[in-house]
Structure formats: structure tokens, C-alpha cells
Design a protein around this motif. Structure first.
Motif, mmCIF file in Angstrom:
data_model
loop_
_atom_site.group_PDB
_atom_site.id
_atom_site.type_symbol
_atom_site.label_atom_id
_atom_site.label_comp_id
_atom_site.label_asym_id
_atom_site.label_seq_id
_atom_site.Cartn_x
_atom_site.Cartn_y
_atom_site.Cartn_z
ATOM 1 N N PRO A 25 -3.105 78.428 79.815
ATOM 2 C CA PRO A 25 -4.477 77.898 79.886
ATOM 3 C C PRO A 25 -4.908 77.497 81.290
ATOM 4 C CG PRO A 25 -3.218 76.850 78.122
ATOM 5 C CD PRO A 25 -2.244 77.595 78.970
ATOM 6 N N PHE A 26 -3.965 77.388 82.240
ATOM 7 C CA PHE A 26 -4.284 76.819 83.549
ATOM 8 C C PHE A 26 -4.130 77.821 84.690
ATOM 9 C CE2 PHE A 26 -2.094 73.504 80.953
ATOM 10 C CZ PHE A 26 -3.240 72.808 80.583
ATOM 11 N N LEU A 27 -3.968 79.107 84.383
ATOM 12 C CA LEU A 27 -3.736 80.088 85.445
ATOM 13 C C LEU A 27 -4.910 80.161 86.411
ATOM 14 C CD1 LEU A 27 -1.968 82.996 83.515
ATOM 15 C CD2 LEU A 27 -0.957 81.340 85.083
ATOM 16 N N THR A 95 -1.741 70.484 75.579
ATOM 17 C CA THR A 95 -0.999 71.753 75.597
ATOM 18 C C THR A 95 0.473 71.537 75.279
ATOM 19 O OG1 THR A 95 -2.535 72.665 77.232
ATOM 20 C CG2 THR A 95 -0.396 73.739 77.025
ATOM 21 N N LEU A 96 1.084 70.543 75.913
ATOM 22 C CA LEU A 96 2.506 70.295 75.682
ATOM 23 C C LEU A 96 2.769 69.789 74.262
ATOM 24 C CD1 LEU A 96 3.537 68.704 79.113
ATOM 25 C CD2 LEU A 96 3.836 71.060 78.324
ATOM 26 N N LEU A 97 1.872 68.946 73.748
ATOM 27 C CA LEU A 97 2.044 68.474 72.372
ATOM 28 C C LEU A 97 1.924 69.625 71.378
ATOM 29 C CD1 LEU A 97 -0.025 65.167 72.577
ATOM 30 C CD2 LEU A 97 2.413 65.325 72.057
ATOM 31 N N ARG A 153 -9.126 80.900 72.732
ATOM 32 C CA ARG A 153 -9.801 79.722 72.196
ATOM 33 C C ARG A 153 -9.446 78.431 72.942
ATOM 34 N NH1 ARG A 153 -12.790 79.353 67.944
ATOM 35 N NH2 ARG A 153 -12.109 81.390 67.209
ATOM 36 N N LEU A 154 -8.169 78.275 73.334
ATOM 37 C CA LEU A 154 -7.797 77.025 74.004
ATOM 38 C C LEU A 154 -8.436 76.942 75.384
ATOM 39 C CD1 LEU A 154 -6.147 74.468 73.603
ATOM 40 C CD2 LEU A 154 -4.249 75.567 74.775
ATOM 41 N N TYR A 213 -5.486 72.920 64.626
ATOM 42 C CA TYR A 213 -6.411 74.047 64.799
ATOM 43 C C TYR A 213 -7.802 73.697 64.272
ATOM 44 C CZ TYR A 213 -8.509 78.647 64.290
ATOM 45 O OH TYR A 213 -9.353 79.718 64.372
ATOM 46 N N ILE A 214 -7.867 73.097 63.094
ATOM 47 C CA ILE A 214 -9.169 72.742 62.511
ATOM 48 C C ILE A 214 -9.883 71.721 63.398
ATOM 49 C CG2 ILE A 214 -10.289 71.629 60.546
ATOM 50 C CD1 ILE A 214 -8.127 72.849 58.756
#
Length: 431
Positions: A25-27, A95-97, A153-154, A213-214
Motif C-alpha cells: 500500500p505504500f510503494l 496494515t500490520l494488524l 481497495r486498501l 472488510y465490511i
């Protein structure tokens, strides 16, 4: 028999892919090159595997050291991500969780599968090679789906949601993490078979992942709905202002046409009397009474042009030197709402920052419309009114991604650089 080599290999296989996945997600916010980030991620997994295997080899009560090793490694892992990316702490925490829940789900499902094949055997990463093989197989199955979710999505959620919503987003994973630990500790004391424990734990973890997700989907949909409403309101306000200005110009033109014959009669009278000085004096008075120029048109797109007139006139009044050349047609191939987001946020920030820079401040902008893309570059003096990492620039990045492009912002040597690439949708043939 417990093997340090097998234990280290199991941890490397179970953890390293997720350490690499956390980078996805952070690239776009990377401080380092992708190759260096990949090596650091693999190195983080190798370090944990080596420390765990060495502890097993040296200590008979090696399980007592697993928690301190896990805590120390988590701290080092956080430092690695903060070094490698310009990531907001809330984004990194979520992200880590999320990956912790995904990895735990894979591990428990692998344990449940192996326990069904080997009933009565204590399943362990240090003594059951089949467990390690099952983890590797399930990681290969789950990895493409998680990769797609993180890349799509993230990333979109991180671009759309404000920091406060991101911290709220972290609450369900944190609560489920604690509940999961309490549940596992309690159920292990009941003496239930390993397969039953694994299946029940897997059910709890699956429930948690569905909830994450929801929750993410709901917050993202709400954020998009609010953004679309805001963009629609902005567009309507700009169109209303443009319509009012057009109406005022029509009325002025009508009044001018009505008075024109009087001015012509007056000039004819001066000419008949050969009163050149009186004619020039009359023309000077007439010119002085004309309304002041509203400023140049900056582009052909009326909606964006109204925005630019507003912000660039503010910068000009503050003494900012303007050098603006924009090729932006009416049919730009990008919706006006998204053009307002991109041009409005960038020029608002640029005008404000340059105006605060003082003497010698400048604002230089270029826009080129190619056959398939649109490129906007803006350079401006960076005053005390910093651009920062505000919601406006995040909205620009989100708009660029929606149109298959990208946005980059950088401040260097007192100059702020903005560059946006948007993919154009060509108009239909004959349109």
C-alpha cells in the motif's frame, strides 16, 4: 524431536511473505528503491527466523523467550517501515494488524488441516514438517487475493479516508487481537483436541477478517459519497459564479450598446468643430470610466478557468510573478469534477504558499494535453504556508489514480514541485 533449523525455516516461510506484502500500500510513498525494500523485508523475516532457531538450539525452555523475541522484532519491523516509507502511523498500524490476522488465519487453517491428517500428534512448527509445508501451500493460495486487495481497495481507502477515520478503522483489529488471545488461552485449558481448537480459532479469525472488510468498505463508500457531494457542490458553485459573471457582462454590453450612439454623436460634434483636444479629452474620460479588466483567460476549459482566475488573481495581488501556460481544452477527456479537484487544490496551495514567500516569489505552471494523457506541472516559491500532506493533496492523488495516472509532490531548496499525470478518455468519433 524439535529441530531449530525446521523451526527457523517455518517462521521464515510463515512471516516473510507478509512483511513484503505490508509494503504494497505504500510503494508510492517509498523513500528507498523497490529492490532495497524487498531485501530489507526478506532480511526482517530472516532475522526473526535466525533468532528463534538459535534460541531453540541454546535453551531448553525456549518457549519462554518467544514473547520477548516477538516484541523486539515488532519494534525493529516498525522502524524498518518508517525508514522505508513516508507512511502515516494509522495506515501502517492498520496494515500490520490486518496482515497479522491474515497470517494467523493461514497458520491455524494449516494446523487444522495437518491435525486431521495426523490425529493424536502434537502439531508444532519446530517438529512437524507437514505443518510447514501446509503453511507454504496456503500462503501461495492466499497471497494473490491479498495482494490484489492491498493494491486496489486498501490503497484507495488510504487515499480517501482522513487520519481520524484511519485510527477508528484500527479499533476492530485491535479488539479482535485481544479477544483472539484470550479465546486461545482459555480454550487450550479445556483439554479439547488440537483439531477442534484449530477449527474454532479459525472460525473466530474468519469472523474478524469479514468484519474488517465490511468496516473498511463502509467507511470507504461513505468517504467517496461525501467527496462526490463536495465536488458536485463545488462545480455548481463555480458554474453559478460563472453564470452570474456572464449575466453581468451581457447587461454591461447592452448598456454600452445603448450609450454608444450618444458617444458617437459627441465625437462627430468634436470632429465637425475640428476640436481635436476636446475629442481626446472626451476619449480619456470615457476610457477611465470603463470597467477594469478581470484578468486574462488561462485556459479554454470554463470551469477550471474560473478557478484559476480566482486563485491566480490572489497571487498576482500579493506580488507573485506568474508564468502560466495551460493547454486544457473544454473536452479534456477528464470529468470537470476531477479537474476541479486537481487544479483547484494544486493552484490554491501554490498561490497561498507563493504569496507567503515574500519578495521574488513566483508561480510557474504548464499543462500539456496529449492524445492519451494530460500532464500538469507546477513550481512555486514555498513560503511559511506549507503544502504538507493535507487532505487536498491526497484528493489529487486519488483523482490521478482514478484516471490511471499518478501525482508527485516535493519541496526542494525553497521550491514546491507538483506533477500530475492523468489518462484522457478521447471523445467519441464525430463528437
Amino acid at each position: 524431536m524439535e529441530s531449530p533449523l525446521l523451526y527457523g525455516l517455518s517462521l521464515f516461510i510463515a512471516d516473510t511473505p507478509w512483511y513484503v506484502m505490508a509494503c504494497v500500500p505504500f510503494l508510492a510513498e517509498a523513500r528507498l528503491k523497490k529492490g532495497a525494500i524487498l531485501l530489507l523485508g526478506m532480511g526482517a523475516g530472516l532475522l526473526k527466523a535466525f533468532a528463534a532457531g538459535l534460541t531453540l538450539a541454546l535453551c531448553s525452555n525456549w518457549r519462554d523467550y518467544s514473547t520477548p523475541i516477538y516484541a523486539a522484532h515488532t519494534v525493529l519491523l516498525l522502524l524498518f517501515y518508517l525508514l522505508a516509507f513516508r507512511a502515516h502511523p494509522a495506515k501502517l498500524a492498520y496494515t500490520l494488524l490486518l496482515l497479522q490476522a491474515a497470517a494467523t488465519t493461514v497458520n491455524f487453517s494449516a494446523s487444522a488441516a495437518v491435525s486431521l491428517l495426523y490425529p493424536g500428534i502434537q502439531i508444532s512448527a519446530a517438529s512437524t514438517p507437514a505443518y510447514t509445508a501446509a503453511i507454504a501451500a496456503e500462503v501461495c493460495i492466499a497471497y494473490p487475493f491479498v495482494w490484489r486487495f492491498f493494491k486496489g481497495r486498501l490503497r484507495a481507502a488510504f487515499a480517501e479516508l482522513p487520519s481520524k477515520s484511519l485510527w477508528l478503522l484500527c479499533l476492530p483489529p485491535v479488539l479482535f487481537l485481544f479477544l483472539h488471545q484470550i479465546f486461545v488461552t482459555s480454550i487450550q485449558k479445556t483439554g479439547m483436541p488440537t483439531s477442534s481448537i484449530s477449527l474454532l480459532t479459525l472460525l473466530v479469525l474468519a469472523t474478524g477478517l469479514i468484519t474488517y472488510y465490511i468496516n473498511l468498505r463502509t467507511l470507504l463508500d461513505n468517504a467517496r459519497h461525501m467527496r462526490q457531494e463536495s465536488e458536485a457542490e463545488t462545480r455548481l458553485a463555480l458554474q453559478a459564479a460563472d453564470f452570474e459573471a456572464l449575466t453581468a457582462r451581457i447587461e454591461m454590453a447592452r448598456a454600452a450598446r445603448h450609450d454608444l450612439r450618444h458617444h458617437i454623436n459627441a465625437l462627430r460634434d468634436f470632429a465637425a468643430r475640428d476640436d481635436k483636444e476636446g475629442m481626446l479629452r472626451y476619449l480619456d474620460e470615457y476610457t477611465a470610466g470603463l470597467p477594469a479588466d478581470e484578468g486574462p483567460d488561462w485556459c479554454e476549459n470554463r470551469v477550471v478557468n474560473a478557478l484559476l482566475k480566482h486563485y491566480l488573481s490572489q497571487a498576482a495581488r500579493a506580488g507573485v510573478r506568474l508564468d502560466v501556460k495551460l493547454d486544457l481544452p473544454t473536452g479534456a477527456g477528464v470529468p470537470d469534477t476531477d479537474l476541479c479537484v486537481v487544479f483547484g487544490n494544486i493552484f490554491e496551495n501554490a498561490a497561498r504558499s507563493a504569496a507567503a514567500a515574500g519578495d521574488g516569489a513566483f508561480l510557474r505552471a504548464r499543462c500539456e494535453s496529449g492524445e492519451s494523457d494530460l500532464v500538469l506541472t507546477v513550481e512555486n516559491s514555498a513560503g511559511p504556508a506549507a503544502h504538507g500532506e493535507g487532505l487536498g493533496l491526497r484528493n489529487v492523488e486519488a483523482a490521478a489514480r482514478r484516471h490511471g495516472g499518478a501525482a508527485r509532490f516535493e519541496e526542494k531548496d525553497g521550491v514546491f514541485y507538483s506533477r500530475v499525470l492523468l489518462q484522457r478518455v478521447p471523445p467519441p468519433a464525430g463528437g
